[in-house]
Design an enzyme around this catalytic site. Structure first.
Site, PDB file in Angstrom:
ATOM      1  N   GLU A  99      10.891  -4.317   4.016  1.00  0.00           N
ATOM      2  CA  GLU A  99      10.929  -5.800   3.468  1.00  0.00           C
ATOM      3  C   GLU A  99      10.687  -6.037   1.941  1.00  0.00           C
ATOM      4  OE1 GLU A  99       9.504  -4.724   6.210  1.00  0.00           O
ATOM      5  OE2 GLU A  99       9.874  -5.905   7.982  1.00  0.00           O
TER       6      GLU A  99
ATOM      7  N   GLY B 160      -4.432  -1.493   5.731  1.00  0.00           N
ATOM      8  CA  GLY B 160      -3.459  -2.437   4.907  1.00  0.00           C
ATOM      9  C   GLY B 160      -4.178  -3.928   5.731  1.00  0.00           C
ATOM     10  N   ARG B 161      -4.324  -4.079   6.719  1.00  0.00           N
ATOM     11  CA  ARG B 161      -5.059  -5.357   7.371  1.00  0.00           C
ATOM     12  C   ARG B 161      -6.437  -5.692   6.825  1.00  0.00           C
ATOM     13  NH1 ARG B 161      -3.584  -1.527  11.147  1.00  0.00           N
ATOM     14  NH2 ARG B 161      -5.016  -0.958  12.518  1.00  0.00           N
TER      15      ARG B 161
ATOM     16  N   GLU C 221      -3.320  -5.596  15.525  1.00  0.00           N
ATOM     17  CA  GLU C 221      -2.668  -4.217  15.088  1.00  0.00           C
ATOM     18  C   GLU C 221      -3.928  -3.211  15.079  1.00  0.00           C
ATOM     19  OE1 GLU C 221      -1.396  -3.513  10.910  1.00  0.00           O
ATOM     20  OE2 GLU C 221       0.445  -3.846  11.905  1.00  0.00           O
TER      21      GLU C 221
ATOM     22  N   LYS D  74      10.448   0.430  13.368  1.00  0.00           N
ATOM     23  CA  LYS D  74      11.128   0.763  12.215  1.00  0.00           C
ATOM     24  C   LYS D  74      12.142   1.890  12.074  1.00  0.00           C
ATOM     25  CE  LYS D  74       6.812  -0.135   9.982  1.00  0.00           C
ATOM     26  NZ  LYS D  74       5.305   0.183   8.982  1.00  0.00           N
TER      27      LYS D  74
ATOM     28  N   LYS E 279       0.761  -1.211  -0.050  1.00  0.00           N
ATOM     29  CA  LYS E 279      -0.031   0.015   0.002  1.00  0.00           C
ATOM     30  C   LYS E 279       0.860   1.264  -0.265  1.00  0.00           C
ATOM     31  CE  LYS E 279      -3.335   2.432   2.667  1.00  0.00           C
ATOM     32  NZ  LYS E 279      -4.045   2.491   3.979  1.00  0.00           N
TER      33      LYS E 279
ATOM     34  N   HIS F 153      -3.479 -32.554  19.649  1.00  0.00           N
ATOM     35  CA  HIS F 153      -2.325 -33.371  20.080  1.00  0.00           C
ATOM     36  C   HIS F 153      -0.964 -32.337  20.443  1.00  0.00           C
ATOM     37  CE1 HIS F 153      -4.303 -36.659  18.508  1.00  0.00           C
ATOM     38  NE2 HIS F 153      -4.937 -35.985  17.828  1.00  0.00           N
TER      39      HIS F 153
HETATM   40  O1  LIG Z   1       1.393  -2.614   2.431  1.00  0.00           O
HETATM   41  P1  LIG Z   1       2.530  -1.940   3.184  1.00  0.00           P
HETATM   42  O2  LIG Z   1       2.301  -0.451   2.857  1.00  0.00           O
HETATM   43  O3  LIG Z   1       3.755  -2.499   2.450  1.00  0.00           O
HETATM   44  O4  LIG Z   1       2.499  -2.317   4.417  1.00  0.00           O
HETATM   45  C1  LIG Z   1       2.538  -3.506   5.153  1.00  0.00           C
HETATM   46  C2  LIG Z   1       2.273  -3.738   6.629  1.00  0.00           C
HETATM   47  O5  LIG Z   1       2.935  -2.830   7.327  1.00  0.00           O
HETATM   48  C3  LIG Z   1       2.255  -2.070   8.191  1.00  0.00           C
HETATM   49  O6  LIG Z   1       2.094  -1.069   7.958  1.00  0.00           O
HETATM   50  C4  LIG Z   1       2.820  -2.166   9.541  1.00  0.00           C
HETATM   51  O7  LIG Z   1       4.192  -1.960   9.622  1.00  0.00           O
HETATM   52  C5  LIG Z   1       0.916  -2.983   8.231  1.00  0.00           C
HETATM   53  O8  LIG Z   1      -0.069  -2.061   8.605  1.00  0.00           O
HETATM   54  C6  LIG Z   1       0.573  -3.150   6.726  1.00  0.00           C
HETATM   55  O9  LIG Z   1      -0.421  -3.960   6.474  1.00  0.00           O
END
Ligand SMILES: O=P(O)(O)OC[C@H]1O[C@](O)(CO)[C@@H](O)[C@@H]1O
Length: 549
Positions: free
Chosen positions: A212, A267-268, A353, A512, A206, A384
């Site tokens: 990452e 995002g979530r 979150e 971060k 987003k 189990h």
């Molecule tokens: O879609 P993006 O902007 O890469 O964000 C990934 C995720 O990182 C977060 O911002 C948390 O660090 C989440 O809320 C989000 O889903």
């Protein structure tokens, strides 16, 4: 001492009901006439049986008042109407618009967002047509066979949950891969199995600023160039989904290859948007639509059903009952459907979150407990492993058991066993097995008195562990959509009662910032001398390992 909840008039009465319930048993409540019928509700292909809870019918009526007094209905109306309920970020919260199937206008800042939603859906549909027809080809003219989603958090968890849940509907001619973590092992495991000439990467972010995803996308592109992809053909191998078109273009994604989403999609909560494009690509656009329809049906139920029959409201209230009146610290979601094995991970982000917050939406510190730890897994596997603690541990852990009546895979008696065990766990958790019964059974089998005295207490399963049964006919696209939307709305209801803004996530920011700073220190060309001795020792050890000054 903490308050139980914000100052709602009904809290004192609820406290009295909770005190009574503490001295009662779930078994004793079963004597209430009509409890099984009253404590069940059905919506969008899901039935919630909440009769195995430590609450009387009167107590439940008081809980409903809690939702009324917290203004859940007005807050719900505000969310669906596109009001900027995410106050800290000045944003509307409209994941529901992404699956809206009616002809209602959904206004944000005086503009109907539905045309843009429909336009994006039709772009997704054409992309699927092209890929599925074998017409999306890589640099050497071969059609796409591998689709790699590079994304993390909400740009991964919901997609994985939905796609795994749709396993029977997945195409056999395409393979899905996910690169999530910055751990190089994650990228390596995917690069080891894909064929660069037939791979399409989706850079799913987003913000398009997530470390990452950026680092993995750069490495994937470098690898593709190494493998022989001409730079000029990169548009045939990289598409993106983002709210940040400028950053995505700067990365080198052709503008026509960027699918949009909007700041009013958290995002979530974004699997319903183009973020979820992997879902129709790996199944079909028609299946994705059915997922959206199921979620829409749950939205309709949430908006229209009276509070006492409203599934997300009831689940939200019962969660608050245990978190705030019984000090439960966690909540488990146990799916008796292997294809839902990714669901707890998605729920963890969705719930923790959203409601893992310590101040109200107005910035005042809360003086009551907020979101619990969410965890779970699939049954019967968990039986189990960790169910021992659920049955005999010292903690109160309310449980949701999700199960389907019918399987997509009718193999021998597997489904009969699976469903039997889902019900068996519900019974065992709620009613347990008491000492007098155990003693009688042991005596009947000829155990000595000494043996009985030693073993009987160890065999006791106290029961009284609250369980919701969430049952569907079959795990189909619609029921899966409804299930995920149900939990989204449950989170909303709880956030509303706890007076939170469930739609920001400032708690993730410090990590971060520190991560960036420490990365600089680990990789600096010149010697580093960090004042914090605890940190410095690890900086030096890492730098030595990598032969840095
Ligand atoms: O879609 P993006 O902007 O890469 O964000 C990934 C995720 O990182 C977060 O911002 C948390 O660090 C989440 O809320 C989000 O889903």
């Amino acid at each position: 001492m903490m308050k139980i909840l914000p100052s709602y008039a009904v809290v004192d009465s609820l406290k009295q009901h909770a005190d009574q319930a503490s001295a009662a048993t779930i078994q004793s409540y079963q004597a209430e006439t009509g409890r099984t019928e009253r404590m069940a509700t059905t919506a969008a292909g899901l039935t919630l049986d909440f009769s195995r809870h430590l609450i009387s019918e009167q107590g439940l009526n008081e809980l409903i008042k809690l939702a009324e007094q917290a203004g859940v209905e007005a807050k719900r109306t505000a969310m669906f109407a596109g009001e900027k309920i995410n106050k800290s970020e000045g944003r509307a919260v409209l994941h529901t618009a992404l699956r809206h199937m009616g002809d209602r206008l959904v206004m944000v800042d005086g503009e109907d967002v539905m045309p843009a939603v429909r336009d994006t859906l039709s772009r997704i549909s054409s992309l699927c047509d092209t890929v599925h027809a074998g017409q999306w080809t890589g640099w050497s003219g071969k059609p796409v066979k591998h689709i790699v989603n590079i994304g993390i958090g909400g740009s991964y968890l919901g997609i994985k949950t939905a796609l795994d849940g749709l396993r029977p509907y997945q195409r056999k001619d395409l393979q899905a891969h996910y690169v999530v973590n910055v751990d190089p092992a994650d990228l390596a495991k995917t690069l080891a199995v894909i064929d660069p000439e037939t791979t399409l990467f989706i850079i799913c972010s987003k913000s398009f600023t997530t470390m990452e995803t950026r680092v993995n996308a750069e490495a994937a592109k470098a690898w593709m160039l190494e493998q022989g992809m001409p730079e000029a053909d990169s548009a045939r191998h990289f598409i993106a989904v983002s709210n940040n078109i400028a950053k995505a273009t700067a990365f080198g994604i052709a503008e026509e290859n960027i699918l949009p989403l909007w700041d009013w999609v958290g995002g979530r909560y974004s699997l319903w948007s183009a973020i979820g494009v992997m879902i129709p690509l790996m199944t079909s656009f028609a299946i994705f639509k059915r997922l959206l329809i199921g979620a829409f049906e749950m939205d309709e139920h949430f908006q229209n059903a009276p509070l006492e029959d409203n599934m997300p409201v009831i689940m939200g209230l019962l969660g608050i009952w245990y978190s705030n009146f019984f000090e439960a610290q966690s909540h488990a979601v146990l799916s008796y459907a292997s294809d839902l094995d990714a669901f707890p991970g998605h729920l963890q982000q969705m719930d923790m979150e959203s409601n893992g917050k310590r101040v109200t939406a107005d910035g005042q510190p809360v003086d009551w407990q907020t979101g619990p730890v969410i965890w779970g897994g699939v049954g019967t596997n968990g039986q189990h492993a960790y169910h021992q603690l659920l049955h005999q541990g010292t903690r109160l852990i309310p449980v949701d058991i999700v199960a389907a009546l019918e399987s997509h895979n009718p193999v021998a008696e597997h489904q009969d066993w699976l469903f039997a065990h889902a019900l068996a766990q519900a019974q065992a958790l709620a009613y347990g097995c008491q000492e007098d019964q155990i003693r009688a059974e042991m005596a009947e089998k000829g155990a000595s008195q000494a043996e009985i005295d030693m073993l009987a207490p160890q065999k006791v399963i106290p029961g009284n562990k609250p369980v919701s049964l969430l049952i569907m006919d079959k795990l189909e696209p619609e029921t899966l959509g409804a299930l995920i939307a149900l939990y989204e709305h449950k989170v909303f209801v709880q956030g509303a009662i706890w007076e939170l803004n469930s739609y920001d996530q400032f708690g993730v920011e410090l990590g971060k910032v520190l991560g960036d700073q420490i990365f600089e220190q680990l990789t600096a060309d010149s010697a580093v001398n960090e004042a914090d001795a605890g940190l410095n020792q690890w900086l030096q050890r890492y730098r030595q390992k990598h032969h840095r000054a």
